[in-house]
Write a protein that holds these residues in place. Sequence first.
Motif, PDB file in Angstrom:
ATOM      1  N   UNK A 147       0.865  -1.179   0.000  1.00  0.00           N
ATOM      2  CA  UNK A 147       0.000   0.000   0.000  1.00  0.00           C
ATOM      3  C   UNK A 147       0.902   1.229   0.000  1.00  0.00           C
ATOM      4  N   UNK A 148       0.542   2.202  -0.800  1.00  0.00           N
ATOM      5  CA  UNK A 148       1.335   3.434  -0.887  1.00  0.00           C
ATOM      6  C   UNK A 148       0.422   4.638  -0.719  1.00  0.00           C
ATOM      7  N   UNK A 149       0.812   5.548   0.174  1.00  0.00           N
ATOM      8  CA  UNK A 149       0.142   6.838   0.308  1.00  0.00           C
ATOM      9  C   UNK A 149       1.221   7.895   0.447  1.00  0.00           C
ATOM     10  N   UNK A 150       0.866   9.139   0.152  1.00  0.00           N
ATOM     11  CA  UNK A 150       1.864  10.191   0.248  1.00  0.00           C
ATOM     12  C   UNK A 150       1.225  11.528   0.559  1.00  0.00           C
ATOM     13  N   UNK A 151       2.049  12.422   1.058  1.00  0.00           N
ATOM     14  CA  UNK A 151       1.655  13.800   1.351  1.00  0.00           C
ATOM     15  C   UNK A 151       2.845  14.682   1.027  1.00  0.00           C
ATOM     16  N   UNK A 152       2.763  15.946   1.346  1.00  0.00           N
ATOM     17  CA  UNK A 152       3.911  16.831   1.118  1.00  0.00           C
ATOM     18  C   UNK A 152       5.058  16.527   2.065  1.00  0.00           C
ATOM     19  N   UNK A 153       4.799  15.737   3.116  1.00  0.00           N
ATOM     20  CA  UNK A 153       5.828  15.449   4.107  1.00  0.00           C
ATOM     21  C   UNK A 153       6.594  14.165   3.836  1.00  0.00           C
ATOM     22  N   UNK A 154       5.927  13.142   3.305  1.00  0.00           N
ATOM     23  CA  UNK A 154       6.577  11.836   3.167  1.00  0.00           C
ATOM     24  C   UNK A 154       5.778  10.938   2.241  1.00  0.00           C
ATOM     25  N   UNK A 155       6.417   9.837   1.857  1.00  0.00           N
ATOM     26  CA  UNK A 155       5.771   8.750   1.123  1.00  0.00           C
ATOM     27  C   UNK A 155       5.811   7.525   2.029  1.00  0.00           C
ATOM     28  N   UNK A 156       4.654   6.931   2.271  1.00  0.00           N
ATOM     29  CA  UNK A 156       4.553   5.783   3.167  1.00  0.00           C
ATOM     30  C   UNK A 156       4.195   4.551   2.346  1.00  0.00           C
ATOM     31  N   UNK A 157       4.971   3.479   2.526  1.00  0.00           N
ATOM     32  CA  UNK A 157       4.702   2.203   1.864  1.00  0.00           C
ATOM     33  C   UNK A 157       4.666   1.119   2.927  1.00  0.00           C
ATOM     34  N   UNK A 158       3.666   0.238   2.851  1.00  0.00           N
ATOM     35  CA  UNK A 158       3.553  -0.801   3.867  1.00  0.00           C
ATOM     36  C   UNK A 158       3.074  -2.108   3.252  1.00  0.00           C
TER      37      UNK A 158
END
Length: 414
Positions: A149-160
């Motif tokens: 799963x991948x989500x992102x914002x202006x602060x970071x990219x999160x993958x799990x």
Amino acid sequence: MSGARAFAVWSLVLALLAGLLPAAQAAPGLGQDGTAVWTVGTPTVKSVYPAGLIFRLRARSSAGPITRARLVWYRPVLRPGATRHIQVEEATIDAARGDLVATWQPSGLLMLPPWSVLAYHWELRDAEGNTFETEPRIAEYADLTRPWIRTESEDAIVLSSDLPATVHSLILDALAAQRRRYEAVWGAPLPYRPRIVLFGDYAAWLEWRTADRTTSRTSFVVGQTFDAWGVIAQVLTGPPSEVAYRELAYSIVLHEMEHLYQAEFLSSRRRMDVPGWFTEGDATFFELEQSYDYLRRVRGLAESGALPPLLVPLPDAPRVDGANPRLGYDIGYSFFAWLRESTGSLDAHRSIMALLADDVPFFEALEQALGLPTAEIESRWRVWLGASPAAPTLVPTWTPPPFLPTPTPMLFGS
């Protein structure tokens, strides 16, 4: 968002990113010395996670066969003035066809978590000594063996993998809540978006950890921050727990994010110069939730007369290793809490970091930022905690004679 849909979105984003990069030299062009015409195809790279990366290139020189080729790879984004650290892979050469192949395999010296991003280019030399260098391109160490799963914002990219999507929203919310504090202390955001890579399965975590031979669940490293690549990697095992997810988001990730800022803005010499309690206390200061009351613990030491001296040379300063490493974290945190409360803002905190970034030695940076001698800084911090103004006198630490080598600690990330 489902894992398949999220992965499809990631693939589209990566394709768009690749399209923005300079195209490889597919047409003939002069070598760097202007005496040869080079024909160079489009470089390709294949992730064979967890076994590494395979780079390929087809090239030829009008002046003769290629006698040496190497693949150079490094972190994609650097702030102005930062030193670039490179990795080099020598290529095998098929002189008849001009096919070049370079491979990187994880080892005990260098391992990467999945989804790390790197830039690379090829350096070529022909039999006459003519050289050629391709334009940099971006590659990703993708794990295509399991759903992510991948989500992102202006602060970071999160993958799990093997974790619920709710973890992503917790992490991105926590980072957004602390965004202004990071920028207030450092004066600017990171020049890249960190990647936060999360594992919910311990076996999957161990797949890429070639420098970590631990197999016991009771003593394994639960996370590691790769400041050289802008990656925070963590593993969570056990039954689903909202408490564990919140601790990850509002404590651990915020703490590790500050280590990325430290690595980005402070020189390597200054990071070696500052004591561990300062580094870890600063990172702890950015945590929004605490599993216990850090400050209360330190005040208890102060009230009982057991508070150790703070602003003393290493190794007599509070430790963040050994039998009780957490004590150094808490004492360091109390220093930054005192700094904020006694000055009413983050300005002094920012001034210290700016001086360290300018390569000012640690104790000089404290004195310049606060306008006080070191002894007075220590005294005011101690009184604020409820301790006596004077720090206890330490028994001198034994120093080995000059002819004995000084041991060097091995560091495996923040």
